[in-house]
Write a protein that holds these residues in place. Structure first.
Motif, PDB file in Angstrom:
ATOM      1  N   TYR A 196       0.796  -1.228   0.000  1.00 29.48           N
ATOM      2  CA  TYR A 196       0.000   0.000   0.000  1.00 29.48           C
ATOM      3  C   TYR A 196       0.829   1.278   0.000  1.00 29.48           C
ATOM      4  CZ  TYR A 196       0.873  -0.250   5.084  1.00 29.48           C
ATOM      5  OH  TYR A 196       1.453  -0.346   6.329  1.00 29.48           O
ATOM      6  N   VAL A 197       2.138   1.167   0.000  1.00 30.47           N
ATOM      7  CA  VAL A 197       2.975   2.368   0.104  1.00 30.47           C
ATOM      8  C   VAL A 197       2.830   3.212  -1.159  1.00 30.47           C
ATOM      9  CG1 VAL A 197       5.344   3.218   0.331  1.00 30.47           C
ATOM     10  CG2 VAL A 197       4.613   1.167   1.596  1.00 30.47           C
ATOM     11  N   PRO A 198       2.568   4.518  -1.025  1.00 27.69           N
ATOM     12  CA  PRO A 198       2.518   5.401  -2.195  1.00 27.69           C
ATOM     13  C   PRO A 198       3.896   5.533  -2.841  1.00 27.69           C
ATOM     14  CG  PRO A 198       1.409   6.399  -0.307  1.00 27.69           C
ATOM     15  CD  PRO A 198       2.157   5.206   0.213  1.00 27.69           C
ATOM     16  N   ASP A 199       3.922   5.830  -4.124  1.00 27.33           N
ATOM     17  CA  ASP A 199       5.193   6.013  -4.824  1.00 27.33           C
ATOM     18  C   ASP A 199       6.019   7.099  -4.151  1.00 27.33           C
ATOM     19  OD1 ASP A 199       4.431   4.118  -6.623  1.00 27.33           O
ATOM     20  OD2 ASP A 199       4.015   5.518  -8.267  1.00 27.33           O
ATOM     21  N   GLY A 200       7.298   6.816  -3.939  1.00 25.71           N
ATOM     22  CA  GLY A 200       8.210   7.803  -3.388  1.00 25.71           C
ATOM     23  C   GLY A 200       8.067   8.066  -1.913  1.00 25.71           C
ATOM     24  N   ALA A 201       7.277   7.242  -1.212  1.00 30.02           N
ATOM     25  CA  ALA A 201       7.011   7.522   0.203  1.00 30.02           C
ATOM     26  C   ALA A 201       7.963   6.819   1.158  1.00 30.02           C
ATOM     27  CB  ALA A 201       5.572   7.131   0.546  1.00 30.02           C
ATOM     28  N   LEU A 202       8.857   5.982   0.648  1.00 31.53           N
ATOM     29  CA  LEU A 202       9.768   5.266   1.538  1.00 31.53           C
ATOM     30  C   LEU A 202      10.884   6.189   2.026  1.00 31.53           C
ATOM     31  CD1 LEU A 202      10.323   1.727  -0.033  1.00 31.53           C
ATOM     32  CD2 LEU A 202       9.022   2.322   2.007  1.00 31.53           C
ATOM     33  N   GLU A 203      11.049   6.249   3.343  1.00 33.70           N
ATOM     34  CA  GLU A 203      12.129   7.034   3.929  1.00 33.70           C
ATOM     35  C   GLU A 203      13.137   6.159   4.661  1.00 33.70           C
ATOM     36  OE1 GLU A 203      10.309   9.922   6.420  1.00 33.70           O
ATOM     37  OE2 GLU A 203       9.335  10.986   4.766  1.00 33.70           O
TER      38      GLU A 203
END
Length: 291
Positions: A196-203
């Motif tokens: 479910y992670v939105p694109d570019g949301a990984l930190e």
């Protein structure tokens, strides 16, 4: 190396991990030491040269942000010691709350007279949620669906270890209308921790570098493509008054409540994790009409 020298080494390793930016350096240094020597540091009398070399190698890898679970081969979920392997999503503590909501729903149905609640876990990954349901709702019938080969292999091994014969594992696309079509309208609880992670949301570098992206990103830019497809699949699977519990990103609650109501659920609320963040959708299908 005697036990006092080993404990000094562990303290030094903790400082090294702290400098590397590991969030729980002392915990990780101690756990890796106990993994190597096979017992707690309190009980350990020391370590030989081979064990020390192995430990320092593991500390070096952890400092490079290799996940702790990959180094030990173990991850814990609601008291279950599950095997963990590279290439399969590492289950997170917040998902224990999601599993708990599904377990509570299954128990409630059992108390209401459903002798053996039928629970389907979509996108089961390592099998963690399915196994928690099987362990904590002993009379439940559990079906777990997963598409990725590596995850299916791991889920099968975890299920055979912890709940032999209790979980039916199906390799398939969880969102496809043909998947478990024979169960349409019969399932009591559907639970899912989907990508479910939105694109570019990984930190988090560890997540980005070591968890499979197929298990992370939900698609559609906002991460909602697969979750909304699973909402539609769940409403078809569930019986009247059936319950869907689905994990999601903290910013996706309103969209998934709307998706659930639009798909035919009559109730949709957002549940929080232990940190108070919006964490999962709980939706209920329409109750059967009385004659």
């Amino acid at each position: 190396m005697d036990r006092f020298a080993l404990r000094r080494l562990v303290r030094e390793a903790g400082r090294r991990l702290e400098e590397a930016g590991v969030s729980s350096p002392e915990h990780d240094a101690r756990l890796l030491a106990e993994h190597v020597v096979g017992t707690s540091l309190v009980m350990c009398e020391g370590a030989d040269g081979e064990q020390v070399a192995h430990y320092l190698s593991l500390i070096g890898q952890r400092a490079e942000r290799v996940p702790l679970q990959h180094l030990t081969g173990v991850m814990w979920f609601r008291g279950l010691e599950l095997e963990c392997r590279p290439g399969v999503f590492i289950v997170r503590p917040e998902t224990e709350v999601v599993a708990g909501a599904a377990i509570e729903a299954a128990r409630h149905m059992s108390a209401d007279g459903v002798a053996a609640p039928l629970v389907v876990d979509l996108c089961t990954g390592s099998g963690a949620i399915a196994l928690a349901v099987a362990a904590e709702v002993p009379r439940s019938r559990v079906v777990a669906v997963e598409v990725a080969d590596d995850a299916v292999d791991l889920a099968r091994d975890n299920c055979e270890r912890h709940a032999p014969g209790r979980v039916r594992l199906v390799q398939a696309d969880a969102a496809a209308p043909t998947t478990l079509a024979e169960l349409d309208g019969q399932v009591d609880v559907v639970v899912s921790n989907p990508p479910y992670v939105p694109d570019g949301a990984l930190e988090d570098a560890e997540t980005a570098d070591h968890d499979p992206h197929r298990a992370l990103f939900g698609g559609g830019g906002d991460g909602l493509a697969l979750p909304t497809a699973l909402v539609r699949r769940a409403v078809a699977l569930l019986r009247p008054a059936g319950v869907l519990v689905m994990e999601h990103d903290a910013g996706q609650g309103a969209a998934l409540r709307a998706a659930a109501l639009g798909a035919g659920f009559t109730e949709a609320v957002t549940g929080q994790d232990l940190a108070g963040r919006d964490r999962y959708l709980r939706a209920v299908t329409e109750r059967a009409s009385r004659a």
